[in-house]
Design an enzyme around this catalytic site. Structure first.
Site, short mmCIF file in Angstrom:
data_model
loop_
_atom_site.label_atom_id
_atom_site.label_comp_id
_atom_site.label_asym_id
_atom_site.label_seq_id
_atom_site.Cartn_x
_atom_site.Cartn_y
_atom_site.Cartn_z
N GLU A 389 19.34 14.51 -40.05
CA GLU A 389 20.19 13.74 -40.84
C GLU A 389 21.20 12.98 -40.30
O GLU A 389 22.48 12.63 -40.90
CB GLU A 389 21.09 14.73 -41.91
CG GLU A 389 21.96 15.40 -41.03
CD GLU A 389 21.50 17.01 -40.68
OE1 GLU A 389 20.42 17.19 -40.36
OE2 GLU A 389 22.40 17.91 -40.47
N ASN A 390 21.06 12.35 -39.10
CA ASN A 390 21.96 11.30 -38.38
C ASN A 390 22.68 10.53 -39.22
O ASN A 390 21.95 9.89 -40.20
CB ASN A 390 21.33 10.68 -37.21
CG ASN A 390 20.52 11.41 -36.48
OD1 ASN A 390 20.84 12.28 -35.76
ND2 ASN A 390 19.11 11.01 -36.49
N HIS A 422 16.57 16.50 -48.96
CA HIS A 422 17.35 17.48 -47.93
C HIS A 422 18.27 16.64 -47.07
O HIS A 422 19.54 16.75 -47.00
CB HIS A 422 16.46 18.02 -47.23
CG HIS A 422 17.03 19.14 -46.31
ND1 HIS A 422 16.87 20.50 -46.63
CD2 HIS A 422 17.52 18.73 -45.22
CE1 HIS A 422 17.54 21.35 -45.63
NE2 HIS A 422 17.82 20.28 -44.61
N GLU A 423 17.61 15.68 -46.45
CA GLU A 423 18.61 14.85 -45.33
C GLU A 423 19.58 14.07 -45.91
O GLU A 423 20.77 13.91 -45.40
CB GLU A 423 17.58 14.02 -44.55
CG GLU A 423 16.40 14.64 -43.68
CD GLU A 423 17.06 15.73 -42.93
OE1 GLU A 423 17.86 15.91 -42.47
OE2 GLU A 423 15.96 16.73 -42.90
ZN ZN Z 1 19.01 20.40 -42.80
#
Ligand code: ZN
Length: 1003
Positions: A389-390, A422-423
């Site tokens: 998830e940057n 999710h990210e």
């Molecule tokens: Zn995660």
């Protein structure tokens, strides 16, 4: 971080595996890939340190000058170390060092347990100014390097004579300078040393640094660009048979220190001002937008990026590639780009449309705008986790982002939507508000795993994500959390080894499940406003879980609900396992509920690692409904709180003939059980008209009954009876719950004389629902397609002739026109597998050719699984041989292929023989990648259930005491085999009698 490879339940129903890389059923894949993605790599690093393969070359004059801080080692020692390094692919550094005779390697012994790995807080960073130059343009790939410079503006918070930060696998070059920001006079640096155990770089100053003063720390460095999927790494794909190189990064949880010296802890946030070098034909990407570019000679361009907001180091991302993108703008004006290999960029449209919608939805729901002007997503051919998830530059593996309308299945589509959601959830939970330390990892992962369902609900409400959460997360994690070897959601950790232990289904799946329960008992408005309160209070800062409880508790008080959220949630986060609630309707019509800790094996010995502060009692938001007053759309107003007590009585006047169901919609994270009479009434209801009960409660009844039978809390006959009604069932969640249990029975009976009668039973359950035309027609909804895929897999697996015939017919059609695949994408695995199983070498060879040519990652994955379905021993043997030839099967897939073959009843023995025969080679090649060898071991031994097999395992262990990274998995396999044997001893005759009673077996 990396939402893992999740199970591809529809495509893979037959094989209980995700074609991409998972081995077990359901979300084991998630568990694995979390390891894959993030922390096992961390563990690998730690182990590498431990065995002394890691060498630091640090100095003030050049890459290999003497390190004043080093206290041991010599030039001869260096030669030895360099041999090790070359083995590890770090020849570039060794070559540099050979030029110098003054290099002193630093090695350290294995880290002691409970080592405090935290940085001191006396000096903290404010702003990093970084230049990075990845060089993958000349020479052999194993000599590629990157170099860079960093200036860290630090602020002193208490008087100290050193600046301590992190470094790993980097070679410092040039001078280290410490300068007072106010005077620009560089006088303070005296020496530095590297503590390899803690991965610390300690820079000493001649005069003490003073509180509230700012200083600049300047360093330059060089590091290797390996293909090891973490830190800054090289990734390769092929175009016109030539390799194309890309540079990408993966920094969670602690690999930022592999790219530049930095304060690499989640709570230590600072701004980053980054310049990234590239060649003219390439593009560079960073978390923020590119401001301008500069020519730097010799074809080099330096791209300068906007300064970030305060950000944790693990959320940075650096990419240099020749990828191209599609672009859109969100409703709130954020530029959203989806990047991929040029060959695959047309598969990004679905991801882009989900991403733009979900980002805006979260902005509106949390009431906090996304703070960056752009959001990039990129699909990488080589990627450790599912995604990462940057902030502003989210990285994905291809199967988690790319979707092709014709080639991808409905479950591929759902997976893409889930991972994106999710990210994006992490952009708030994790990126904006970050856990103070990894012990509260679940604040990140539990939330992202829950909020992803909200994102899906927004874009695809017809997928009923909050029904799916019951089978995908709650029932799935129940499995693991029913063991004494589970652990609490929150665990204090200090050493990296301990951090590793909590990157698992508990942090993700149980985290999501208890948040789901919390949303239910708080009510939607309190939940939403409480989260806003939490996010606003702690934006750009770090949080402890109590911060969340207080924000939600305060919101509850504001709304006059006055729930003590901390008191409730502590019982779910500070002790492991979960309760089973026994529900009894008493003679007076009142309801008595009692609770006890559920354990799948009450005979197992608790290792005593974790002690419950609440004596294994929970605060339970109990709900129920009854036959004469059925109500499934319960709200928080319907809750009867069961406190940390043994028993509660709920006043009611339920007729004695009614059935009662506890835990309506399975909102709560607990099992329920009843008297046998009530179980039988529920079963009767399912047989008569199952639609009276809500689908998730049907799934719950099946899942609870079977697992209570496993633990000895319920008669197995009752569990068996819960699946009798299945031939009338049309809902995905109920089928999913049932097939998970029946799949286990299948694997136990697979090689016994009961398998025939059991297959007959399975054919009986699916034949009425299965329709051969569904293998090619596509006129169905997402959830209909899910059910259809499950049913088709069972129908072909258990030999319903119309399924086998249609699969073979369609496969042949495809063979004739390979560019026009007539098979519905969601059932392709079943069709491929069936055609290969019932076909000849021709079918296999064609599928193998298609596997090699596939451009869509999900298609490639399912072909890889299907190739293991052959009934020919020699074909399977050849495929096993291919698994060790990297030009045939990518090395990252080799262990998966072996496990897929072992899942074939014919292949099980072959695979075990093959692994034994190649044990040393496999251990050598795969053993350093911890998860991979462990997965191989647990995968191929999963179904062992005879005393003979147990003996084989024990003998093999005796002969091979040194199992390296397979040790734990092998021991667990032995435990699993014992447990399977117990199941057979206890249940074989019961299942047999049941099959007789049902008329599937004549005796
Ligand atoms: Zn995660």
């Amino acid at each position: 971080m990396g939402k893992a490879e999740s199970f591809d339940f529809t495509d893979m129903a037959k094989y209980n595996s995700d074609a991409e890389l998972t081995l077990g059923n359901n979300k084991k894949g998630c568990f694995i890939s979390i390891f894959v993605g993030i922390v096992i790599l961390f563990l690998v690093v730690c182990l590498v340190i431990g065995v002394g393969l890691l060498v630091y070359f640090a100095g003030k004059d050049n890459a290999c000058s003497e390190n004043p801080g080093a206290s041991n080692g010599n030039a001869a020692g260096l030669a030895d170390k360099c041999k090790d390094l070359i083995t590890n692919g770090e020849s570039s550094i060794c070559d540099l060092c050979k030029k110098s005779s003054t290099v002193i390697p630093v090695t350290t012994p294995a880290p002691p347990m409970l080592l405090d790995v935290r940085l001191p807080r006396s000096v903290l960073p404010e702003l990093y100014t970084v230049e990075l130059q990845p060089n993958m343009y000349e020479g052999p790939p194993d000599r590629f390097t990157f170099n860079g410079t960093v200036r860290i503006r630090v602020k002193c918070h208490e008087t100290t004579s050193n600046i301590t930060l992190h470094i790993n696998k980097l070679n410092l070059t040039g001078e280290i300078r410490v300068t007072a920001a106010s005077s620009s006079i560089s006088i303070q640096y005296t020496r530095h040393e590297i503590d390899t155990t803690r991965q610390f770089l300690i820079v000493y100053t001649s005069v003490p640094l003073q509180p509230d003063q700012e200083y600049d720390l300047d360093m330059s460095f060089i590091g290797p660009l390996k293909d090891d999927l973490h830190g800054l790494y090289r990734s390769t794909y092929t175009r016109n048979n030539k390799p194309v190189f890309t540079v990408a990064s993966f920094l969670a949880p602690s690999f930022a220190r592999n790219i530049l010296p930095c304060f690499d802890e989640p709570a230590i946030k600072a701004k980053f001002d980054v310049t990234l070098w590239r060649r003219e034909n390439m593009t560079s990407l960073f978390n923020t937008i590119r401001l301008h570019s500069q020519e730097r000679g010799n074809g080099w361009i330096a791209d300068h990026f906007n300064t970030t907001p305060p950000v944790s180091t693990y959320l940075l991302a650096f990419i240099v590639s020749d990828f191209i993108y599609k672009e859109d703008v969100t409703a709130n004006g954020i530029t959203y780009r989806a990047w991929a290999r040029p060959e695959a960029v047309n598969q990004t449209e679905y991801a882009l449309s989900v991403g733009t919608k979900v980002l805006t939805y979260f902005e509106n729901y949390f009431g906090i705008p996304f703070p960056l002007p752009k959001q990039d997503m990129i699909a990488l051919p080589d990627f450790a986790a599912g995604a990462m998830e940057n902030w502003g530059l989210i990285t994905y593996r291809e199967t988690a982002m790319l979707y092709d309308e014709h080639e991808s299945s409905e479950s591929n589509k759902q997976r893409v939507a889930e991972v994106i959601s999710h990210e994006l959830a992490h952009q708030w939970f994790g990126n904006l508000v970050t856990p103070s330390w990894w012990d509260d990892l679940w604040l990140n992962e539990g939330f992202a795993s829950f909020v992803e369902y909200m994102g899906i609900e927004h874009v695809h409400p017809e997928w009923k994500p909050f029904d799916q959460i019951v089978v995908e997360d709650i029932q799935d994690v129940f499995n693991f959390d029913g063991l004494v070897t589970s652990h609490p959601v929150y665990v204090p950790v200090s050493h990296p080894d301990q951090i590793n232990e909590i990157f698992d289904r508990i942090s993700y799946g149980k985290g999501a499940s208890i948040i789901h329960m919390m949303r239910f008992f708080l009510g939607e408005e309190t939940f939403k406003n409480g989260l806003k309160r939490y996010l606003n209070n702690l934006a750009y800062k770090a949080a402890f879980h109590d911060d969340l409880w207080y924000a939600l508790g305060n919101q509850s008080a504001v709304e006059n609900k006055n729930l003590n959220v901390k008191e409730i949630m502590d019982t779910w986060t500070l002790q492991m396992n979960y309760p089973v609630v026994k529900v009894t309707v008493m003679a007076d019509g009142n309801v008595r509920i009692t609770q006890k800790r559920y354990l799948r094996d009450y005979g197992s010995t608790d290792p005593g690692k974790y002690v419950s502060p609440f004596n294994y009692k929970w605060e339970i938001p109990f709900t129920f409904t009854t036959k004469s007053n059925p109500k499934f759309n319960v709200t928080d107003a319907d809750i009867h709180w069961m406190h940390k007590t043994d028993q509660e009585i709920i006043a009611s006047n339920i007729p004695q003939s009614d059935w009662i169901i506890g835990n309506v919609m399975q909102y709560g994270y607990y099992r329920v059980t009843y008297s046998n009479e009530n179980w039988n009434r529920l079963i009767e209801q399912m047989n008569q008209d199952h639609t009276v009960l809500y689908p998730t409660n049907r799934a719950q009844i099946i899942n609870d009954a079977w697992n209570l039978a496993k633990s000895g809390d319920l008669d197995m006959v009752i569990a068996l009876k819960t699946v009798n009604y299945l031939d009338k069932e049309k809902e995905f969640v109920a089928w999913q719950a049932a097939l998970r249990e029946l799949g286990y029975v299948d694997s136990m009976l697979e090689r016994t004389s009961l398998y025939g009668p059991f297959s007959k039973f399975m054919r009986n359950k699916v034949s009425g629902i299965f329709n051969p035309s569904s293998l090619s027609s596509s006129n169905m909804t997402h959830l209909e397609s899910f059910v259809n895929t499950l049913i088709a897999a069972e129908a072909c697996k258990y030999g319903i002739q119309s399924c086998v015939n249609e699969a073979s017919r369609l496969f042949n059609l495809w063979k004739q026109t390979p560019k026009q695949n007539p098979i519905r994408s969601s059932v392709r695995l079943t069709v491929y597998c069936t055609a290969i199983k019932h076909g000849t070498i021709e079918e296999w060879d064609f599928a193998y050719k298609m596997y090699q040519e596939a451009n869509v990652a999900s298609e490639k994955s399912r072909l890889m699984v299907a190739l293991s379905c052959s009934n020919e021993v020699w074909v399977l043997s050849r495929y096993l041989q291919y698994s060790l030839i990297s030009s045939e099967i990518r090395r990252q897939d080799s262990t998966s292929v072996i496990v897929y073959i072992s899942e074939n009843a014919i292949g099980r023995g072959l695979a075990w023989d093959f692994v034994r025969a190649h044990w040393n080679k496999l251990l050598e090649e795969q053993g350093s990648v911890l998860y991979r060898f462990a997965r191989l071991v647990s995968g191929i031994l999963n179904k062992f259930n005879t005393r003979y097999e147990l003996k084989e395992l024990e003998t093999f262990l005796k002969e091979n005491p040194n199992m390296g990274s397979g040790t734990r998995a092998f021991q667990q396999a032995i435990e699993k085999t014992k447990s399977n044997i117990n199941w057979m001893d206890k249940n074989y005759d019961i299942v047999k009698q049941w099959l007789v009673d049902q008329g599937f077996l004549n005796v």
